[in-house]
Design an enzyme around this catalytic site. Structure first.
Site, PDB file in Angstrom:
ATOM      1  N   LYS A  91       0.834  -1.212   0.000  1.00  0.00           N
ATOM      2  CA  LYS A  91       0.000   0.000   0.000  1.00  0.00           C
ATOM      3  C   LYS A  91       0.863   1.255   0.000  1.00  0.00           C
ATOM      4  O   LYS A  91       0.634   2.179  -0.774  1.00  0.00           O
ATOM      5  CB  LYS A  91      -0.907  -0.007   1.240  1.00  0.00           C
ATOM      6  CG  LYS A  91      -1.606   1.310   1.487  1.00  0.00           C
ATOM      7  CD  LYS A  91      -2.501   1.271   2.706  1.00  0.00           C
ATOM      8  CE  LYS A  91      -1.847   1.635   3.998  1.00  0.00           C
ATOM      9  NZ  LYS A  91      -1.494   3.067   4.156  1.00  0.00           N
ATOM     10  N   ASN A  92       1.869   1.289   0.882  1.00  0.00           N
ATOM     11  CA  ASN A  92       2.648   2.521   1.042  1.00  0.00           C
ATOM     12  C   ASN A  92       3.624   2.773  -0.098  1.00  0.00           C
ATOM     13  O   ASN A  92       4.301   3.789  -0.129  1.00  0.00           O
ATOM     14  CB  ASN A  92       3.396   2.499   2.380  1.00  0.00           C
ATOM     15  CG  ASN A  92       2.450   2.754   3.541  1.00  0.00           C
ATOM     16  OD1 ASN A  92       1.272   3.046   3.337  1.00  0.00           O
ATOM     17  ND2 ASN A  92       2.966   2.645   4.751  1.00  0.00           N
ATOM     18  N   CYS A  96      -4.787  13.004  13.291  1.00  0.00           N
ATOM     19  CA  CYS A  96      -5.407  11.705  13.114  1.00  0.00           C
ATOM     20  C   CYS A  96      -5.257  10.924  14.403  1.00  0.00           C
ATOM     21  O   CYS A  96      -4.648  11.410  15.361  1.00  0.00           O
ATOM     22  CB  CYS A  96      -4.829  10.952  11.925  1.00  0.00           C
ATOM     23  SG  CYS A  96      -3.211  10.313  12.218  1.00  0.00           S
ATOM     24  N   ARG A 110       0.609  14.721  13.340  1.00  0.00           N
ATOM     25  CA  ARG A 110       1.061  14.479  11.963  1.00  0.00           C
ATOM     26  C   ARG A 110       1.058  15.715  11.057  1.00  0.00           C
ATOM     27  O   ARG A 110       0.270  15.819  10.110  1.00  0.00           O
ATOM     28  CB  ARG A 110       0.246  13.367  11.320  1.00  0.00           C
ATOM     29  CG  ARG A 110       0.445  12.049  12.024  1.00  0.00           C
ATOM     30  CD  ARG A 110      -0.249  10.926  11.339  1.00  0.00           C
ATOM     31  NE  ARG A 110       0.508  10.351  10.248  1.00  0.00           N
ATOM     32  CZ  ARG A 110       0.127   9.272   9.580  1.00  0.00           C
ATOM     33  NH1 ARG A 110      -0.972   8.668   9.895  1.00  0.00           N
ATOM     34  NH2 ARG A 110       0.866   8.807   8.603  1.00  0.00           N
ATOM     35  N   ASP A 127       4.749   0.820  12.089  1.00  0.00           N
ATOM     36  CA  ASP A 127       3.553   0.137  11.577  1.00  0.00           C
ATOM     37  C   ASP A 127       3.461  -1.323  12.035  1.00  0.00           C
ATOM     38  O   ASP A 127       2.466  -1.989  11.745  1.00  0.00           O
ATOM     39  CB  ASP A 127       3.512   0.208  10.044  1.00  0.00           C
ATOM     40  CG  ASP A 127       3.085   1.583   9.553  1.00  0.00           C
ATOM     41  OD1 ASP A 127       2.671   2.415  10.378  1.00  0.00           O
ATOM     42  OD2 ASP A 127       3.157   1.824   8.326  1.00  0.00           O
ATOM     43  N   ARG A 149      -8.662  -0.468   4.845  1.00  0.00           N
ATOM     44  CA  ARG A 149      -7.780   0.522   4.237  1.00  0.00           C
ATOM     45  C   ARG A 149      -6.420  -0.092   3.901  1.00  0.00           C
ATOM     46  O   ARG A 149      -5.725   0.401   3.019  1.00  0.00           O
ATOM     47  CB  ARG A 149      -7.541   1.701   5.195  1.00  0.00           C
ATOM     48  CG  ARG A 149      -8.742   2.613   5.360  1.00  0.00           C
ATOM     49  CD  ARG A 149      -8.327   3.849   6.135  1.00  0.00           C
ATOM     50  NE  ARG A 149      -7.020   4.269   5.707  1.00  0.00           N
ATOM     51  CZ  ARG A 149      -6.054   4.719   6.517  1.00  0.00           C
ATOM     52  NH1 ARG A 149      -6.267   4.830   7.798  1.00  0.00           N
ATOM     53  NH2 ARG A 149      -4.898   5.083   6.043  1.00  0.00           N
TER      54      ARG A 149
END
Ligand code: UD1
Length: 421
Positions: free
Chosen positions: A22-23, A117, A122, A308, A400
């Site tokens: 994803k990233n 968030c 952030r 993460d 997500r």
């Protein structure tokens, strides 16, 4: 809102395929805006964040063509508006990644300023300052970042990141690829996804050296052309399934992944007692039915232990033998999962940026709530080892970032089902 119901206590055992990262996919999709012809990106994961990025392109007048294998062809020449609206940016902070490419290629951009968030404030000050260093004029007005390139386009610049930022490095690297002259980015992020993006830009004709080190040198080119590129495997998805198998005392073989991009995670899993074997594109973990041992860890930018993966290791420690300290240094408020795990019987003390986790012999299923993407993954892991049923609410966070999580876990023998709500 969909929920997941997991009946714990089953030792995972089996083989699954890891999806595209994803990233990596998100910045690569953003970078397609730099091209002056159609670009194809393959191995995109089927995730909500990717759909959001594609929707954002649709709003800008670009209609990506997706084939059945989820390769997407994008022709940025059809762009009509240079605005990333708040209603999309608020659902996905990574939308900020279109800022650099739009200013570099089209001379201007308006991108909604992402708010705070669940895991902290952030800010995006480094993205803004990096572009300003290249001559862009930026105003933050009515919740939007309004950026304009100088006459003749962005200029190459030396820029020092005072905090290591992954998407910050990516945004400025993308902008520098089409700027006039040389840019040198210092204290750049070294994450494998930054390298994947650099390789994609190079495939389009960019001149970039040093990606994967803390100094990246970019010699701007006049145009970037068509390319066909395959996104790298997702190291966080890989790590998450490894931890899930380890926590249940089980075995898992992950295919289409890369053991060289998550060494810090593999080291911690070995320390927890896992046997790990690997080949070029696979990793196998086997706990041989043992209970894991608690580990101490500290998150930091790559190549150190990834933030993460922090929440997933809190789950592992929660049922491990012994006590482990987990220190979070990247985000200021990334322990929301802890309070949900405590509802399942976990023994965790949070003091500042440290969670001290004492393994419990058994967690008990309970209704819990997912608060962010990786926090939800950690609750899934806790639920897999808990006695009885766990109902996880707000799983849109999981969607997500984890492709087909219930199908993949079912393939490993887990009892998991989605209840539409
Ligand atoms: C990326 C990842 C995310 C991961 C994070 C850290 C993507 C799409 N997301 O997020 O999954 O958790 O890296 O590995 O790749 N900061 C500033 N000013 C800025 C930018 C960042 O102070 O302008 C701070 C942040 O508040 C944070 C730290 O820098 O404390 C690192 O954040 P950053 O690397 O930018 O995270 P993201 O790129 O948003």
């Amino acid at each position: 809102m969909d929920k997941l119901i997991i009946t714990g206590g089953i030792r995972l055992d089996g083989e699954i395929r890891i999806s595209g990262a994803k990233n990596s996919a998100l910045p690569i999709l953003a970078a397609t805006l730099l091209a002056d012809g159609p670009v194809t990106v393959a191995n995109l994961p089927h995730l909500h964040d990717i759909t959001t990025m594609i929707e954002l392109f649709g709003r800008m007048g670009i209609e990506p063509v997706i084939d059945e294998k989820l390769a997407v062809e994008i022709d940025p020449r059809t762009i009509k508006t240079l605005i990333a609206p708040y209603e999309l940016v608020k659902t996905m902070r990574a939308s900020i990644l279109v800022l650099g490419p739009m200013v570099a290629r089209f001379g201007e951009a308006e991108v909604a300023l992402p708010g705070g968030c669940a895991i902290g404030s952030r800010p995006v000050d480094l993205h803004i300052r990096g572009l300003e260093a290249m001559g862009a004029k930026i105003d933050v007005e009515a919740g939007y970042i309004k950026a304009k390139a100088p006459e003749g386009g962005l200029r190459g610049a030396h820029f020092f990141f005072d905090t290591v930022s992954v998407t910050g490095t990516e945004n400025i690297m993308m902008a520098a690829a089409l700027a006039n002259g040389r840019s040198v980015l210092q204290n750049a992020a070294r994450e494998p996804e930054v390298v994947d993006l650099a390789n994609f830009l190079i495939a389009m004709g960019a001149k970039i050296q040093g990606a994967g080190t803390d100094t990246i040198t970019i010699d701007g080119v006049k145009r970037l052309g068509s390319a066909h590129y395959k996104v790298m495997p997702d190291r966080i998805e890989t790590g998450t399934y490894l931890v899930a198998a380890a926590a249940t005392g089980g075995r898992v073989k992950l295919k289409d992944t890369d053991p060289t991009i998550l060494e810090a995670v593999l080291d911690k899993l070995r320390e927890a007692g896992a046997e790990i074997t690997s080949g070029d594109d696979w990793i196998e973990l086997n706990m041989h039915g043992k209970r894991p041992k608690a580990v101490n860890l500290r998150t930091a930018p790559y190549p150190a232990f990834p933030t993460d993966m922090q929440a997933q290791f809190v789950s592992l420690n929660a049922i491990a033998e012994g006590t482990g300290a987990v220190i979070e240094t990247v985000f200021e408020n990334r322990f929301m999962h802890v309070y949900e795990m405590v509802r399942m019987g976990a023994q965790i003390l949070v003091e500042g940026n440290t969670a001290v986790v004492t393994g419990a012999a058994q967690l008990k299923g309970a209704p819990v709530m997912a608060t962010d993407l990786r926090a939800s993954a950690s609750l899934v892991i806790a639920a897999l080892v808990a006695e009885g049923d766990t109902l996880i609410d707000r799983i849109y966070h999981i969607d997500r970032g984890y492709e087909c999580i219930e199908e993949k876990l079912q393939q490993l023998g887990a009892k998991i089902r989605r209840v539409p709500g």
